[in-house]
Write an enzyme that holds these catalytic residues in place. Structure first.
Site, PDB file in Angstrom:
ATOM      1  N   GLU A 160      -5.158  -5.056  10.649  1.00 40.25           N
ATOM      2  CA  GLU A 160      -3.811  -3.854  10.982  1.00 40.25           C
ATOM      3  C   GLU A 160      -4.244  -3.177  12.249  1.00 40.25           C
ATOM      4  O   GLU A 160      -4.972  -2.258  12.020  1.00 40.25           O
ATOM      5  CB  GLU A 160      -4.171  -2.951   9.797  1.00 40.25           C
ATOM      6  CG  GLU A 160      -3.852  -3.581   8.305  1.00 40.25           C
ATOM      7  CD  GLU A 160      -3.349  -2.546   7.164  1.00 40.25           C
ATOM      8  OE1 GLU A 160      -2.057  -2.712   6.861  1.00 40.25           O
ATOM      9  OE2 GLU A 160      -4.054  -1.645   6.989  1.00 40.25           O
TER      10      GLU A 160
ATOM     11  N   ASN B 162       0.827  -1.212   0.143  1.00 38.26           N
ATOM     12  CA  ASN B 162      -0.023   0.055   0.037  1.00 38.26           C
ATOM     13  C   ASN B 162       0.810   1.344  -0.089  1.00 38.26           C
ATOM     14  O   ASN B 162       1.517   1.546   1.091  1.00 38.26           O
ATOM     15  CB  ASN B 162      -0.938  -0.035   1.278  1.00 38.26           C
ATOM     16  CG  ASN B 162      -1.621   1.098   1.472  1.00 38.26           C
ATOM     17  OD1 ASN B 162      -1.915   2.072   0.425  1.00 38.26           O
ATOM     18  ND2 ASN B 162      -2.521   1.434   2.475  1.00 38.26           N
TER      19      ASN B 162
ATOM     20  N   GLU C 212      -6.819   4.420   7.982  1.00 36.96           N
ATOM     21  CA  GLU C 212      -6.728   5.937   7.584  1.00 36.96           C
ATOM     22  C   GLU C 212      -7.808   6.311   7.078  1.00 36.96           C
ATOM     23  O   GLU C 212      -8.269   7.480   7.218  1.00 36.96           O
ATOM     24  CB  GLU C 212      -5.244   6.186   6.668  1.00 36.96           C
ATOM     25  CG  GLU C 212      -4.223   5.977   7.521  1.00 36.96           C
ATOM     26  CD  GLU C 212      -2.766   5.307   6.669  1.00 36.96           C
ATOM     27  OE1 GLU C 212      -2.882   5.425   5.449  1.00 36.96           O
ATOM     28  OE2 GLU C 212      -1.951   5.010   7.427  1.00 36.96           O
TER      29      GLU C 212
ATOM     30  N   HIS D 127      -9.389   0.753   5.047  1.00 42.81           N
ATOM     31  CA  HIS D 127      -8.095   0.973   5.689  1.00 42.81           C
ATOM     32  C   HIS D 127      -8.362   1.973   6.924  1.00 42.81           C
ATOM     33  O   HIS D 127      -9.432   2.946   6.852  1.00 42.81           O
ATOM     34  CB  HIS D 127      -7.200   1.547   4.625  1.00 42.81           C
ATOM     35  CG  HIS D 127      -5.938   1.922   5.206  1.00 42.81           C
ATOM     36  ND1 HIS D 127      -5.293   2.761   6.100  1.00 42.81           N
ATOM     37  CD2 HIS D 127      -4.849   0.845   5.079  1.00 42.81           C
ATOM     38  CE1 HIS D 127      -3.889   2.333   6.366  1.00 42.81           C
ATOM     39  NE2 HIS D 127      -3.729   1.236   5.814  1.00 42.81           N
TER      40      HIS D 127
ATOM     41  N   GLY E  82       2.752   2.472  10.618  1.00 45.78           N
ATOM     42  CA  GLY E  82       3.492   3.585  10.580  1.00 45.78           C
ATOM     43  C   GLY E  82       4.159   3.839  11.983  1.00 45.78           C
ATOM     44  O   GLY E  82       4.963   5.047  11.979  1.00 45.78           O
TER      45      GLY E  82
ATOM     46  N   LYS F 186       0.233   4.227  -0.132  1.00 48.02           N
ATOM     47  CA  LYS F 186      -0.515   5.337   0.156  1.00 48.02           C
ATOM     48  C   LYS F 186      -0.358   6.608  -0.284  1.00 48.02           C
ATOM     49  O   LYS F 186      -0.320   6.345  -1.782  1.00 48.02           O
ATOM     50  CB  LYS F 186       0.134   5.638   1.913  1.00 48.02           C
ATOM     51  CG  LYS F 186      -0.170   4.272   2.706  1.00 48.02           C
ATOM     52  CD  LYS F 186       0.035   4.669   4.160  1.00 48.02           C
ATOM     53  CE  LYS F 186      -0.202   3.237   4.827  1.00 48.02           C
ATOM     54  NZ  LYS F 186       0.020   3.297   6.264  1.00 48.02           N
TER      55      LYS F 186
ATOM     56  N   SER G  19       3.905  -1.910  10.344  1.00 55.76           N
ATOM     57  CA  SER G  19       5.172  -1.899  10.447  1.00 55.76           C
ATOM     58  C   SER G  19       5.910  -3.177  10.063  1.00 55.76           C
ATOM     59  O   SER G  19       6.887  -3.848  10.663  1.00 55.76           O
ATOM     60  CB  SER G  19       5.635  -1.423  11.772  1.00 55.76           C
ATOM     61  OG  SER G  19       5.206  -0.325  12.130  1.00 55.76           O
TER      62      SER G  19
END
Ligand code: 13P
Length: 277
Positions: A193, A38, A125, A123, A199, A40, A239
């Site tokens: 996730e 991904n 985010e 996701h 991140g 992003k 990560s």
């Protein structure tokens, strides 16, 4: 791992009893390892050319691992045209309608039209930075599947939720909203996730990730079907690096990864090879 229920012979000559964890480990042999990158909101044509060249040069484990990359929407067609055909391309999001007055959105039909096969939906985010609800994510999943895209459906708990012992409550609720909108599970991969691992450089330990993946597989068995539970890939994201991927990949219920930062670097090839290395 504790073993109960059914007796089997072990390679060391001992006789052990199997529990459902062993069942899922055996089923794992039937699930093709899956690694998604991904990207992003990163990249430009120059850096994307660099990624395409390390993906082209690297050995991506042939049939052993299904590899999918998810560039920003504006580069989907560029990547699809330049990348080797064996690597699939995913969008990072799409809307729940085919077309119309939805300024700034892209539809599943458009993603398919430019040759892409997958979309990432739900996701964290999108959930936490753009306020996407379980309901909206469910509608998007239903529409994307109907339009013929395959879906990487993401779930995961916040740090505060984990610390308050709510991990399973949160991921089961998110899973329910997904499951209600899926008719054919062959076209769905679940990405677990944990938000606190995304991140941050704080990867879930193999035991922490395996525990949730196993709970999710049990949830699928009880709420969808044992067959879907045995066949659906549940991948881990948060990560993942070339250094930790191999140990995570050894866990019986971890069927691959959704990789963020490391998918922009040549190390991504090592992550793709994590199961075989
Ligand atoms: P990182 O690998 O950068 O933690 O991101 C994970 C992720 O969000 C993949 O979708």
């Amino acid at each position: 791992m504790e073993c109960q229920n059914q007796d089997v012979d072990c390679s060391d000559g001992k006789r052990i009893k199997l529990d459902s964890s062993h069942d899922s480990r055996m089923a794992a042999s039937g699930r093709q390892f899956f690694v998604g990158g991904n990207w992003k909101m990163n990249g430009n044509t120059t850096s994307i050319d660099g990624i395409i060249s390390f993906l082209t040069d690297g050995s991506l484990s042939g049939d052993q691992t299904e590899v999918v990359v998810a560039p920003p929407a504006i580069y989907l067609q560029y990547v699809r045209q330049k990348l080797l055909a064996s690597v699939a391309v995913a969008a990072q999001n799409c809307y729940k309608e085919a077309k119309g007055a939805f300024t700034g959105e892209n539809s599943a039909e458009m993603i398919k039209d430019v040759g892409c096969e997958w979309v990432i939906l739900g996701h964290s985010e999108r959930r936490h930075k753009f306020g996407e609800t379980d309901e909206l994510i469910g509608e998007k999943i239903a529409h994307a599947l109907k339009a013929g895209l395959k879906v990487i459906a993401c779930i995961g708990e916040l740090l505060s939720e984990r610390e308050n012992g709510k991990t399973t409550e949160v991921v089961f609720k998110q899973s329910k909203a997904i499951a209600e909108n899926v008719s054919d599970w062959n076209d769905v991969v679940i990405a677990y996730e944990p938000v606190w691992a995304i991140g941050t450089g704080k990867t879930a330990t193999p035991d922490q990730a395996q525990e949730v993946h196993h709970q999710l597989r049990d949830w699928l068995s009880q709420n969808v079907s044992p067959d879907v539970s045995a066949k659906t890939r549940i991948i881990y994201g948060g990560s993942v690096t070339a250094a930790n991927a191999h140990e995570l990949a050894l866990q019986p219920d971890i069927d691959g990864f959704l990789v963020g930062g490391a998918s922009l670097k040549p190390d991504f090839v090592k992550i793709v090879q994590a199961r075989s290395s």
